[in-house]
Design an enzyme around this catalytic site. Structure first.
Site, PDB file in Angstrom:
ATOM      1  CG  ASN A   1       1.853 -47.791 -16.929  1.00  0.00           C
ATOM      2  OD1 ASN A   1       1.588 -47.540 -16.026  1.00  0.00           O
ATOM      3  ND2 ASN A   1       3.242 -47.837 -17.511  1.00  0.00           N
ATOM      4  CD1 TRP A   2      -4.870 -47.372 -16.330  1.00  0.00           C
ATOM      5  CD2 TRP A   2      -6.007 -46.558 -14.334  1.00  0.00           C
ATOM      6  NE1 TRP A   2      -6.286 -47.595 -16.434  1.00  0.00           N
ATOM      7  CE2 TRP A   2      -6.749 -47.580 -15.121  1.00  0.00           C
ATOM      8  CE3 TRP A   2      -6.082 -46.398 -13.200  1.00  0.00           C
ATOM      9  CZ2 TRP A   2      -8.046 -47.790 -14.719  1.00  0.00           C
ATOM     10  CZ3 TRP A   2      -7.517 -46.584 -12.534  1.00  0.00           C
ATOM     11  CH2 TRP A   2      -8.149 -47.586 -13.575  1.00  0.00           C
ATOM     12  CE  LYS A   3       3.052 -44.389 -19.165  1.00  0.00           C
ATOM     13  NZ  LYS A   3       3.959 -43.829 -19.943  1.00  0.00           N
TER      14      LYS A   3
ATOM     15  CG  HIS B   1       7.329 -47.875 -17.357  1.00  0.00           C
ATOM     16  ND1 HIS B   1       7.879 -46.501 -17.714  1.00  0.00           N
ATOM     17  CD2 HIS B   1       6.570 -48.375 -18.152  1.00  0.00           C
ATOM     18  CE1 HIS B   1       6.870 -46.145 -18.620  1.00  0.00           C
ATOM     19  NE2 HIS B   1       6.319 -47.196 -19.035  1.00  0.00           N
TER      20      HIS B   1
ATOM     21  CD  GLU C   1       7.033 -43.309 -17.864  1.00  0.00           C
ATOM     22  OE1 GLU C   1       6.210 -43.504 -16.991  1.00  0.00           O
ATOM     23  OE2 GLU C   1       6.521 -42.927 -19.080  1.00  0.00           O
TER      24      GLU C   1
ATOM     25  CD  GLU D   1       6.359 -50.223 -22.216  1.00  0.00           C
ATOM     26  OE1 GLU D   1       5.117 -49.933 -22.431  1.00  0.00           O
ATOM     27  OE2 GLU D   1       6.826 -49.536 -21.218  1.00  0.00           O
TER      28      GLU D   1
ATOM     29  N   GLY E   1       4.712 -42.364 -24.877  1.00  0.00           N
ATOM     30  CA  GLY E   1       4.212 -41.053 -24.809  1.00  0.00           C
ATOM     31  C   GLY E   1       4.282 -40.292 -25.757  1.00  0.00           C
TER      32      GLY E   1
ATOM     33  CB  SER F   1       2.535 -44.295 -29.337  1.00  0.00           C
ATOM     34  OG  SER F   1       3.445 -43.154 -28.442  1.00  0.00           O
TER      35      SER F   1
ATOM     36  N   GLY G   1      -0.320 -47.188 -22.328  1.00  0.00           N
ATOM     37  CA  GLY G   1      -0.313 -45.931 -21.516  1.00  0.00           C
ATOM     38  C   GLY G   1      -1.315 -45.144 -21.801  1.00  0.00           C
ATOM     39  N   GLY G   2      -1.203 -43.953 -22.532  1.00  0.00           N
ATOM     40  CA  GLY G   2      -2.207 -42.973 -22.516  1.00  0.00           C
ATOM     41  C   GLY G   2      -3.347 -43.572 -23.152  1.00  0.00           C
TER      42      GLY G   2
END
Ligand code: PGA
Length: 249
Positions: free
Chosen positions: A9-11, A94, A96, A166, A172, A211, A232-233
């Site tokens: 997930n590149w966000k 998600h 966010e 999640e 993150g 994470s 993500g990251g």
């Protein structure tokens, strides 16, 4: 035996140049790995990513979708539009989106339904906040989020979806759920689905996200009910993403 699945997930990250560099490395590093792999990228880069991944073992997806089929919804993107140029997956719900853009349980369920109807595989995210975990209502929150989707789409429809657990406090933050903490919630999700349909539950792909890194991926994905990761990251660093994919085997 369920197949492992690792999705990036590149966000809101990327550029034409950095995407090309990242995917060149991921594509060669992940070649031949016998798991399902996808990257979920910002809308403007979907076409670029589709081109760059053609002929590879990596699928691609979007990070959100409208709950509406078409109409006067400026700024929104429909599931049919995503399908139009070959999109396979879409993340819905998600945390966010739930936190910053008002995606309620009902909206998330409607988005999952719209995605399914158009032929996309929704990756439905669920998870509790730190405050909810500390209040001991994790099971209640996750069950409520899952029920909204199961009730709107029907439990059988979960066979065509992916669930991503999640915990919001792990996204993150560098703070990962322990394998035991994650497994407990994954088992709870599977048991909730099994109450209605044992065979859908047995086949259900449940990812962990929050994470996940090369250093903790293997242990997390070795848990009996953890079928992969939503990353993500670490999906922005080719070597890390490839290492996580390799750890899923
Ligand atoms: P993270 O994000 O891996 O950076 O914690 C996961 C996600 O938000 O899907």
């Amino acid at each position: 035996m369920r197949r492992k699945f690792v999705a990036g997930n590149w966000k809101m990250h990327g550029s034409l140049k950095s995407n090309a560099d990242l995917l060149r490395e991921v594509r060669s590093g992940a070649a031949g790995l016998d798991i399902d792999i996808a990257v979920c990228v910002p809308y403007p880069y979907l076409a670029q990513v589709a081109d760059l991944l053609e002929g590879s073992n990596i699928a691609w997806g979007a990070q959100d979708v409208s709950e509406h089929a078409q109409g006067a919804y400026t700024g929104e993107v429909s599931a049919a539009m995503l399908v139009d140029f070959g999109c396979k997956y879409v993340i819905v719900g998600h945390s966010e989106r739930r936190t910053y853009y008002g995606d309620t349980d009902a909206i998330v369920a409607a988005k999952a339904e719209a995605a399914l109807k158009a032929g996309l595989i929704p990756i439905v995210c669920v998870g509790e906040t730190l405050e909810e975990r500390e209040r001991n209502v994790t099971a209640e929150v996750v069950t409520r989020q899952l029920n909204a989707v199961a009730e709107r789409c029907g439990v059988k429809a979960l066979a065509d979806m992916v669930i991503a657990y999640e915990p919001v406090w792990a996204i993150g933050t560098g703070r990962t759920a322990t394998p035991e903490q994650a497994q407990e919630v994954h088992a709870l999700i599977r048991a909730r689905v099994a109450r209605d349909d044992a065979s859908v539950a047995a086949g259900l792909c449940i990812l962990y996200g929050g994470s996940m890194k090369p250093g903790n991926a293997r242990e997390l994905m070795a848990q009996p009910d953890i079928d992969g990761g939503l990353i993500g990251g670490a999906s922005l660093v080719a070597a890390d993403f490839v290492a996580i994919c390799a750890a899923a085997r």
